[in-house]
Structures are given as C-alpha cells and as structure tokens.
Design a protein around this motif. Structure first.
Motif, PDB file in Angstrom:
ATOM      1  N   ILE A   1      38.056  48.582  42.450  1.00 17.21           N
ATOM      2  CA  ILE A   1      39.059  47.800  41.717  1.00 17.21           C
ATOM      3  C   ILE A   1      40.054  47.181  42.700  1.00 17.21           C
ATOM      4  O   ILE A   1      40.433  46.011  42.563  1.00 17.21           O
ATOM      5  CB  ILE A   1      39.805  48.675  40.688  1.00 17.21           C
ATOM      6  CG1 ILE A   1      38.845  49.141  39.595  1.00 17.21           C
ATOM      7  CG2 ILE A   1      40.981  47.916  40.074  1.00 17.21           C
ATOM      8  CD1 ILE A   1      39.453  50.142  38.623  1.00 17.21           C
ATOM      9  N   ARG A   2      40.447  47.976  43.684  1.00 19.21           N
ATOM     10  CA  ARG A   2      41.431  47.502  44.659  1.00 19.21           C
ATOM     11  C   ARG A   2      40.947  46.274  45.417  1.00 19.21           C
ATOM     12  O   ARG A   2      41.726  45.352  45.691  1.00 19.21           O
ATOM     13  CB  ARG A   2      41.743  48.636  45.640  1.00 19.21           C
ATOM     14  CG  ARG A   2      42.896  48.346  46.586  1.00 19.21           C
ATOM     15  CD  ARG A   2      43.188  49.566  47.440  1.00 19.21           C
ATOM     16  NE  ARG A   2      44.256  49.297  48.394  1.00 19.21           N
ATOM     17  CZ  ARG A   2      44.629  50.157  49.339  1.00 19.21           C
ATOM     18  NH1 ARG A   2      44.024  51.324  49.442  1.00 19.21           N
ATOM     19  NH2 ARG A   2      45.597  49.832  50.169  1.00 19.21           N
ATOM     20  N   LEU A   3      39.661  46.233  45.737  1.00 22.84           N
ATOM     21  CA  LEU A   3      39.108  45.069  46.430  1.00 22.84           C
ATOM     22  C   LEU A   3      38.683  43.991  45.442  1.00 22.84           C
ATOM     23  O   LEU A   3      38.842  42.794  45.708  1.00 22.84           O
ATOM     24  CB  LEU A   3      37.905  45.490  47.287  1.00 22.84           C
ATOM     25  CG  LEU A   3      37.206  44.363  48.072  1.00 22.84           C
ATOM     26  CD1 LEU A   3      38.163  43.748  49.095  1.00 22.84           C
ATOM     27  CD2 LEU A   3      35.956  44.885  48.769  1.00 22.84           C
ATOM     28  N   GLY A   4      38.157  44.401  44.294  1.00 22.99           N
ATOM     29  CA  GLY A   4      37.567  43.457  43.341  1.00 22.99           C
ATOM     30  C   GLY A   4      38.547  42.470  42.744  1.00 22.99           C
ATOM     31  O   GLY A   4      38.207  41.297  42.533  1.00 22.99           O
ATOM     32  N   ILE A   5      39.768  42.910  42.465  1.00 18.76           N
ATOM     33  CA  ILE A   5      40.749  42.010  41.822  1.00 18.76           C
ATOM     34  C   ILE A   5      41.123  40.838  42.744  1.00 18.76           C
ATOM     35  O   ILE A   5      41.016  39.675  42.350  1.00 18.76           O
ATOM     36  CB  ILE A   5      41.987  42.798  41.350  1.00 18.76           C
ATOM     37  CG1 ILE A   5      41.588  43.721  40.185  1.00 18.76           C
ATOM     38  CG2 ILE A   5      43.109  41.842  40.915  1.00 18.76           C
ATOM     39  CD1 ILE A   5      42.689  44.634  39.699  1.00 18.76           C
ATOM     40  N   PRO A   6      41.571  41.081  43.983  1.00 19.91           N
ATOM     41  CA  PRO A   6      41.866  39.932  44.857  1.00 19.91           C
ATOM     42  C   PRO A   6      40.612  39.161  45.271  1.00 19.91           C
ATOM     43  O   PRO A   6      40.699  37.998  45.681  1.00 19.91           O
ATOM     44  CB  PRO A   6      42.540  40.568  46.080  1.00 19.91           C
ATOM     45  CG  PRO A   6      42.135  41.997  46.059  1.00 19.91           C
ATOM     46  CD  PRO A   6      41.956  42.355  44.626  1.00 19.91           C
ATOM     47  N   LEU A   7      39.443  39.792  45.141  1.00 22.67           N
ATOM     48  CA  LEU A   7      38.190  39.126  45.479  1.00 22.67           C
ATOM     49  C   LEU A   7      37.913  37.942  44.544  1.00 22.67           C
ATOM     50  O   LEU A   7      37.149  37.037  44.883  1.00 22.67           O
ATOM     51  CB  LEU A   7      37.032  40.129  45.413  1.00 22.67           C
ATOM     52  CG  LEU A   7      35.760  39.801  46.198  1.00 22.67           C
ATOM     53  CD1 LEU A   7      36.063  39.642  47.681  1.00 22.67           C
ATOM     54  CD2 LEU A   7      34.716  40.890  45.987  1.00 22.67           C
ATOM     55  N   ILE A   8      38.565  37.948  43.381  1.00 23.76           N
ATOM     56  CA  ILE A   8      38.418  36.832  42.431  1.00 23.76           C
ATOM     57  C   ILE A   8      38.819  35.520  43.106  1.00 23.76           C
ATOM     58  O   ILE A   8      38.148  34.496  42.962  1.00 23.76           O
ATOM     59  CB  ILE A   8      39.278  37.069  41.170  1.00 23.76           C
ATOM     60  CG1 ILE A   8      38.724  38.261  40.379  1.00 23.76           C
ATOM     61  CG2 ILE A   8      39.322  35.814  40.288  1.00 23.76           C
ATOM     62  CD1 ILE A   8      39.598  38.676  39.208  1.00 23.76           C
ATOM     63  N   ALA A   9      39.923  35.552  43.864  1.00 27.03           N
ATOM     64  CA  ALA A   9      40.408  34.340  44.546  1.00 27.03           C
ATOM     65  C   ALA A   9      39.401  33.870  45.589  1.00 27.03           C
ATOM     66  O   ALA A   9      39.186  32.656  45.759  1.00 27.03           O
ATOM     67  CB  ALA A   9      41.757  34.623  45.201  1.00 27.03           C
ATOM     68  N   VAL A  10      38.758  34.818  46.277  1.00 27.42           N
ATOM     69  CA  VAL A  10      37.743  34.471  47.281  1.00 27.42           C
ATOM     70  C   VAL A  10      36.558  33.770  46.622  1.00 27.42           C
ATOM     71  O   VAL A  10      36.051  32.761  47.126  1.00 27.42           O
ATOM     72  CB  VAL A  10      37.268  35.733  48.038  1.00 27.42           C
ATOM     73  CG1 VAL A  10      36.096  35.392  48.965  1.00 27.42           C
ATOM     74  CG2 VAL A  10      38.407  36.340  48.847  1.00 27.42           C
ATOM     75  N   VAL A  11      36.127  34.296  45.480  1.00 29.59           N
ATOM     76  CA  VAL A  11      34.987  33.711  44.765  1.00 29.59           C
ATOM     77  C   VAL A  11      35.290  32.275  44.356  1.00 29.59           C
ATOM     78  O   VAL A  11      34.467  31.372  44.547  1.00 29.59           O
ATOM     79  CB  VAL A  11      34.620  34.561  43.529  1.00 29.59           C
ATOM     80  CG1 VAL A  11      33.542  33.869  42.699  1.00 29.59           C
ATOM     81  CG2 VAL A  11      34.124  35.933  43.958  1.00 29.59           C
ATOM     82  N   TYR A  12      36.468  32.043  43.776  1.00 29.01           N
ATOM     83  CA  TYR A  12      36.850  30.683  43.373  1.00 29.01           C
ATOM     84  C   TYR A  12      36.905  29.749  44.576  1.00 29.01           C
ATOM     85  O   TYR A  12      36.466  28.596  44.504  1.00 29.01           O
ATOM     86  CB  TYR A  12      38.212  30.697  42.663  1.00 29.01           C
ATOM     87  CG  TYR A  12      38.124  30.860  41.168  1.00 29.01           C
ATOM     88  CD1 TYR A  12      37.893  29.770  40.330  1.00 29.01           C
ATOM     89  CD2 TYR A  12      38.263  32.114  40.586  1.00 29.01           C
ATOM     90  CE1 TYR A  12      37.808  29.916  38.950  1.00 29.01           C
ATOM     91  CE2 TYR A  12      38.178  32.276  39.204  1.00 29.01           C
ATOM     92  CZ  TYR A  12      37.953  31.177  38.397  1.00 29.01           C
ATOM     93  OH  TYR A  12      37.861  31.328  37.038  1.00 29.01           O
TER      94      TYR A  12
END
Length: 459
Positions: A430-441
């Motif tokens: 969860i800690r990595l996955g949430i900010p990873l959203i910005a990377v995906v976009y």
C-alpha cells in the motif's frame, strides 16, 4: 466453511441471475448470457471461491453448454503459440532453477554491493538480467529472494530492513517484466493477441522497452525515497564470496543450459528474420534440452512444473474478450461505462484509458481477468477512431501490468507476501502502490504517448 468464499459464491450467482434477467437494451440474449457468466466468473476469482483453474474450467464449460459461443471460439486460445510459450517458459525456468546458474549470476553481482541503496539497485539490475534468461517473473523473484536471504542472514540485517529488501525483489519484477516480450511470458504475449498484430520480440522491445525502463527507474527511485534503511548495513562480502566459490566451476549441465539460453535469446531477438513465432521456438528449445548429448537438462519430472490450471485460467481470461466481441458484450460495456464521445486529444484519450483501466483493476484485482474485461471494452470504445488498436491495448495493459495497491492486484507481488516468502506484508504494498499511481499516469499519458508519436505509431 470459509465465509468469505461463501459470500463470493452467493454474490456471483445473484449478480449473474440479475445480469441475465434485466432487460438490457441493445444486448442480445447471447450477450446477456456472456455478461452474466463473465460477472460471475470475475466475482468468483476476486473472492477466491475456488481455485482459479476450477473457476476458469467452470466458465469455459458453461459457455459451451449454454451455447453462448462455439467450442472453437471458446477454446481457441489453447491452439495458439501462447500456450506453448507458457509451457516452454516454465520448463526453461525449471532448467535454470535445477542448476546453480541463476545463483552464480546473483552472487557475482552482489560483489558490487556496498550499501543499502546499492543493494536495492542491484536487485533491480539482477531482475533485469534474469528477465532475459528466465521468462517468468515468479521463478526469477523466488531465485533472487533465496540469495537475498543469505545476504540478510550473513549481514544480520534487522527485521524492518529485511522486509524492505524482500519487497524490493518482488516490486522490481512488476515494471521490469514489461521490458521484454518474454519478461512476462503469460501476459505480454496475451496483450499482443488482443491487438491482433504480429509484433515480435524486437517489435515489443522497440515499442515497450523505453517506457518500461523509465517505469522501472522511477519505481526504483520511488522505492528508495519511501523505504529508508533503519540500521547500518554491513555486507559480509567474504561470506558471499564463499557461497560463490562453493558452487565450484561450471558443470557440464550448466554449460549446456547456458548454450541453450543463448540460442533462445538469439532466436527471440531474430524472430522478425526467421518468421517463426517465439512460442514455437521456446517450446522447441525446451524439448531439445531433454535429448541425449545435446541436452540432458530437462527430465520427465520437469513436466510437473507446468501448471495446467494457469493454462485454463489464461484460456478463460482470453475467452472473455473473444466471446464478448462475438456476442456484443464488449461494445455494450463500453457504451454503458465509458464516455459517449472519444476524446480527440491524444493525451486526453490516454488519460481516459488509464483512469478506466485503473478503476476496473482496483475493483477486480486479477491482471488476467481485468485484461479480459477492460481491453475488449476499450477496443470497442475506440473502434470508430483511426487510433491503432495496439496503442489502446498497450496503454491499458501498462496500467494493469505495472500497478497495484493491495497484493491481490498483482500476482508478482502477491506471491512474495509472508514470512516464508518475501518477508513483507500488505502494509508495504500500500505504501508504494498509492504514490505509484502518479508514475503510471506519467508513463501512459506522457512517456508512452510521446514515444509512440516519435515512432509513428500515433499520428
């Protein structure tokens, strides 16, 4: 009885009955049947009502019994080269795992580790190197993790840092698996199938290589920013050297494996020249690896390494898209959920595709089931435009294949959860996955769009 499974069973059946009973305007009876069975199957997968292979088998058989589509359509994926690529990938992974070749590479690279940061970077580099010779993410990650456990033990690394190192092993496998077509031998070729193009190994590297490398680097940087070391790390290089020396010189078996792996890589990289599908090439190589003199690497017991349930699961996930297209279900879902008009601005379209796919992925979880639902719907949504279907497919697949918040959103992450595996828990994902959203976009909307425009894939 597991109450969660029972709730999933009841919910899946109820939703299936509702989908079939509702007078859905614009959807035929066959389309309603397809929608009902698809919703039920996805719910069963999400709630893990039964083993994924059994659920997949139920879906395939019901499609045929209820005459939603002909068996030749439902079971078409079994006759493709992808099935043989999967079998070949597992057999190749088994050959490397049964020898010390993978460990040799890992221990050699650990010589360059001097700090926590360099260890994390080496994990990413090692994952990249092994993605060339082991065409499946799980065996790669488990092999690397077995080496990291030695490092953790010899360096007496604390619990918190050990969890972070373990998580780095499995988190790195997510974006790096997208660099090479054979990096994720199950899902990458499946994405190409959805686009109905003959992309090839080099073609995939050309189109997806740079964006996936950028995603891998950004994920590594994000990881280092979020997961700081808690204790001073002192790598016991002498212990690592001893482990390396204990392996001894290359055995005859390892030399033969190495030769066949070089042949495999060269065959994959030149598929545009010899015009032989990488699925057939991979399977042929693994077959020859069992023969006397030239092989003697793979044995009868290695057939057990091939998971039949995974082949059924992939067949079912692919059938969702094929049957959905034939019955009109895909077009109906696209009309119901997606915007009425397709954005004319290419960056806006990329954002729409990314947002829709991410929402579906967060709800359903399974990479393969989301591919079966989201990609066909998006292809139907963009069918009236001049956009290359490959662009739509790879935008969506990048979202599905590179993002997660909870472990069940990506099997590469789920397989490492727990003390007996990668040591980490849901908290780290969860800690990595949430900010990873910005990377995906950033990857889909900016990097891929600009890169594909430069390649001429987007006008």
């Amino acid at each position: 009885m597991d109450r969660a499974k029972l709730r999933g069973l009841i919910l899946g059946v109820i939703l299936a009955l509702v989908c079939f009973a509702l007078p859905l305007d614009g959807l035929t009876v066959q389309g309603r049947k397809a929608l009902a069975l698809t919703v039920m199957t996805v719910v069963f997968w999400a709630f893990q009502v039964s083993h994924s292979g059994y659920v997949a088998g139920l879906y395939l058989v019901l499609l045929i019994i209820l005459k939603v589509a002909k068996p030749t359509v439902v079971l078409a994926p079994l006759a493709t080269s992808s099935t043989f690529l999967i079998m070949g990938a597992y057999l190749l992974a088994a050959s490397v795992r049964s020898s010390a070749l993978g460990e040799r590479i890992a221990y050699f690279m650990l010589r360059f580790v001097s700090s926590y940061r360099s260890l994390i970077i080496v994990i990413y580099l090692l994952t990249f190197v092994l993605s060339l010779i082991i065409p499946h993410a799980w065996p790669r990650a488990l092999l690397i993790m077995s080496v990291m456990l030695v490092v953790i033990d010899t360096a007496q690394i604390g619990v918190q840092d050990a969890r972070q190192i373990g998580f780095a092993v499995f988190a790195s496998s997510v974006p790096i698996s997208l660099i090479f077509l054979t990096g994720a031998s199950i899902t990458n070729p499946l994405a190409v199938q959805y686009a109905q193009v003959d992309l090839g190994w080099i073609g995939w590297l050309k189109v997806m290589g740079i964006p996936s490398m950028v995603a891998s680097v950004l994920t590594c940087i994000l990881f280092l920013l979020l997961f700081k070391q808690h204790e001073k790390l002192s790598i016991n290089k002498q212990a690592i050297q001893e482990k390396y020396e204990q392996l001894g010189p290359l055995s005859g078996k390892e030399k033969r494996i190495l030769i066949w792996l070089v042949i495999a890589i060269l065959s994959w990289a030149t598929d545009s020249l010899h015009k032989i599908d990488i699925g057939w090439i991979t399977f042929l190589i693994t077959v020859l690896m069992s023969f006397p003199v030239i092989g003697e690497v793979l044995e009868a017991r290695h057939w057990q390494e091939i998971p039949l349930h995974m082949i059924l699961f992939i067949t079912a996930a692919t059938a969702i898209g094929k049957v959905g297209a034939e019955t009109g279900m895909n077009a109906y879902i696209a009309h119901l959920v997606l915007p009425t008009h397709v954005p004319t601005n290419i960056f806006a379209l990329a954002a729409v595709v990314t947002t829709f796919t991410m929402i579906v992925h967060l709800l359903l979880g399974s990479v393969l089931s989301v591919m079966g639902v989201a990609i066909p719907a998006l292809l139907a949504f963009a069918a009236s435009t001049s956009i290359d279907p490959l662009v739509i497919v790879l935008w969506a697949y990048t979202v599905i294949g590179s993002h997660y918040i909870l472990p069940f959103h990506h099997m590469n992450v789920l397989v490492g959860v727990g003390e007996g595996n990668g040591l980490y828990s849901q908290k780290e994902t969860i800690r990595l996955g949430i900010p990873l959203i910005a990377v995906v976009y950033f990857i889909t909307v900016v990097v891929q769009t600009l890169w594909w425009k430069a390649l001429g894939l987007i006008a």
